[in-house]
Write a protein that holds these residues in place. Structure first.
Motif: not given
Length: 193
Positions: A29-39, A100-109
């Motif tokens: 889902g992250w790949i489809q949404q390009q969910a991580l900033e600057s990546h 930390l951005q990825a951790c924040t996304l995972l905690e809110a998943e």
């Protein structure tokens, strides 16, 4: 030392209830949404069959994210592949920010139903280059000022200790940062913004 080959591992607080394969659809889902900033998120690899291995690996052009279980500790590992700009401590701060951005996304998943939280009282900094950063005291002496500068900002000058995880020269260089003050990942992320 080339600080772009550094990574950080943020340990899961209570990983026992989550199957590592649960991260496969999340990362897709992250790949489809390009969910991580600057990546630019590109691909996914499943290494869940490897004992204490890289687990589920999310490949980005700039760096890789994985749900890693090395040293018998589950956590999110991010290591940078491309050089950054600015001083070494600025580059390390950007590495920590990405993790930390990825951790924040995972905690809110929503799929994880609040079962995943990350510890911030112990973090691991890992050099992903055995040639330029051998697992020895000289590498620790070279990296210590850079790591200290970043963690003084991140932890708001709270006391922290830094020690090598292993003295085995065959292992990657890795240090454990420990503090008695646990802070949530969102707060730490805000301190680096």
């Amino acid at each position: 030392m080339e600080t772009h080959r550094l990574g950080i591992k943020v340990l899961a607080a209570d990983p026992g209830s989550i199957a590592i394969t649960a991260f496969i659809p999340i990362f897709h889902g992250w790949i489809q949404q390009q969910a991580l900033e600057s990546h630019l998120l590109i691909d996914l690899h499943n290494y869940s069959h490897i004992h204490q291995g890289p687990g589920i690996l999310l490949v980005a052009q700039e760096g890789n994210f994985s749900i890693d279980s090395s040293y018998g500790q589950l956590g999110l590992l991010y290591y940078r592949k491309l050089p950054g700009h600015g001083a070494p401590q600025d580059h390390l701060a950007s590495i920590v920010r990405s993790a930390l951005q990825a951790c924040t996304l995972l905690e809110a998943e929503p799929a994880l139903k609040g079962q995943l939280r990350f510890r911030t009282d112990e973090l691991h900094i890992i050099a992903n280059d055995r040639l330029l950063a051998p697992n020895d005291d000289a590498t620790l002496a070279e990296l210590k000022p850079v790591v200290s500068a970043v963690f003084e900002q991140l932890l708001k000058r709270a006391d922290f200790s830094m020690s090598r995880i292993s003295n085995d020269p065959r292992e990657r260089f890795a240090v454990r940062i420990q503090t008695s003050q646990a802070t949530d990942v969102k707060t730490l992320l805000a301190r680096l913004s």
